[in-house]
Design an enzyme around this catalytic site. Sequence first.
Site, mmCIF file in Angstrom:
data_model
loop_
_atom_site.group_PDB
_atom_site.id
_atom_site.type_symbol
_atom_site.label_atom_id
_atom_site.label_comp_id
_atom_site.label_asym_id
_atom_site.label_seq_id
_atom_site.Cartn_x
_atom_site.Cartn_y
_atom_site.Cartn_z
ATOM 1 N N VAL A 11 123.896 48.136 -63.351
ATOM 2 C CA VAL A 11 124.315 46.860 -62.755
ATOM 3 C C VAL A 11 123.443 46.503 -61.565
ATOM 4 C CG1 VAL A 11 126.211 45.659 -61.569
ATOM 5 C CG2 VAL A 11 126.695 47.079 -63.572
ATOM 6 N N GLU A 149 130.776 41.790 -62.518
ATOM 7 C CA GLU A 149 129.747 41.471 -63.504
ATOM 8 C C GLU A 149 130.370 41.452 -64.899
ATOM 9 O OE1 GLU A 149 128.778 43.841 -65.821
ATOM 10 O OE2 GLU A 149 129.881 45.525 -64.973
ATOM 11 N N LYS A 204 138.197 41.019 -64.536
ATOM 12 C CA LYS A 204 137.209 41.941 -65.117
ATOM 13 C C LYS A 204 137.877 42.941 -66.061
ATOM 14 C CE LYS A 204 133.603 44.604 -65.731
ATOM 15 N NZ LYS A 204 132.483 44.231 -66.605
ATOM 16 N N PHE A 249 133.609 40.309 -81.910
ATOM 17 C CA PHE A 249 134.297 41.591 -81.792
ATOM 18 C C PHE A 249 135.288 41.825 -82.936
ATOM 19 C CE2 PHE A 249 132.469 40.977 -77.694
ATOM 20 C CZ PHE A 249 132.175 42.248 -77.221
ATOM 21 N N CYS A 260 131.772 50.944 -70.199
ATOM 22 C CA CYS A 260 132.780 50.009 -69.700
ATOM 23 C C CYS A 260 134.135 50.119 -70.403
ATOM 24 C CB CYS A 260 132.262 48.575 -69.815
ATOM 25 S SG CYS A 260 130.811 48.241 -68.801
#
Length: 429
Positions: A11, A149, A204, A249, A260
Amino acid sequence: MEICVIGAGYVGLTTAAVLADLGHTICCVDTNSEKIKQLKRGEVPIYEPGLSELISKNKDRLTFSSKVVENIQKTAVIFIAVGTPSLADGRTDLTYIQSVVDEIAEGIKSYKTIITKSTVPPGTNENIYKMLKETGVDPKLFNVVSNPEFLREGSAISDMIKPDKIVVGKQQEDQKSLSVVKNIYKNINAPFIITSLNGAEMIKYTSNAFLATKISFINEIAKICDKYNVNIEDVSKGIGTDPRISPHFLSSGIGYGGSCFPKDVRSLEHSALDKNVTPQLLQAVQAVNHSQVNLYIDKLSAFIDDFSEKTIAVLGVAFKPNTDDTRYSPAVSLIEKLSSLGSIVQTYDPKALLPLAMMEMVSQHIKLEQAIMNADCVVIATDWDEFKQLNWLKVKELMKGKYILDARNCIEPQVVRGAGLTYIGVARP
């Protein structure tokens, strides 16, 4: 603007390179002096398409240093982009965040806008604010912003330059930070989502948890389709045309992995449990994902009754294509399982390397043909384009056996069968 990015990981490097490309002067700092030396030599320690070129392009505006406190003192804007790995119990390890807070506290001599890019559990940014106050830092000298992010490995640069949103979490009384963040991103065309510190953190986590849920959902449906002789590709296409669902997905396979989804879903589960909320859906998502490797092993068992001494070529080590990341990779889990069953495992990946601990029991080859040579079975474990475009007649010549296990639903069964090989998949009759 002059900006200090703390953390030269995935990141941090992407953030630093893109911000430099937007015209800002960036110093990316990290306590890992070897990594900094490597970056100063122009060597990028991770593989991400276009990242090395972007860093090189902006070398006049992007520098690297291991002097963290010194660079904190120099700049008015600080991005926190350090790692937040999982602890053994699934909670988030905030050790690196704590270290950064200590360094910021030592370096604050003038006003700073502190922007957290790292993925952290709800309440973390509020705690950063409290910790800085408790160390004696004047609250007038800083504000804390949550700016998570939403980068996909393999397309991170594009995701940052052309995001679908920019999330900004701030304290209600903070009247300074929003204009600072908007100035940083002024050359990026995307809507701003303004919320609280906790709200940004939850956006997030919720985003990653929802995407992981879609993956586990379609994998659950694939198990049912398999029993009714229904093609899961037809089902995915059929529901994906609904704009409320979308086609993204909805590819079934051996499950999600990477840095993640696994850790963020587990972390969100713990955040819920800490508040006496039982997140039944999140727990089910993880249970389905953990079952996927065994599902494909069972599928293969219908064709190979004894894995002992069988040579199996596993194509793919990374958790997804266009990255060298093997963290929580289902491909690695599959390799471990096959090896534990006594198979002789030969692997190949265009970019990723097996973890060092596995090198003694598994052979990784630098050429695809070497991995396939004399294999009783070939497994597609990562859907690299190179594997989708294989010449199956040539594969048959190299193999000893005839079984092809498609653990990513990424190759055409008819083409494989046309080469005289046996195609094995889940819900692809």
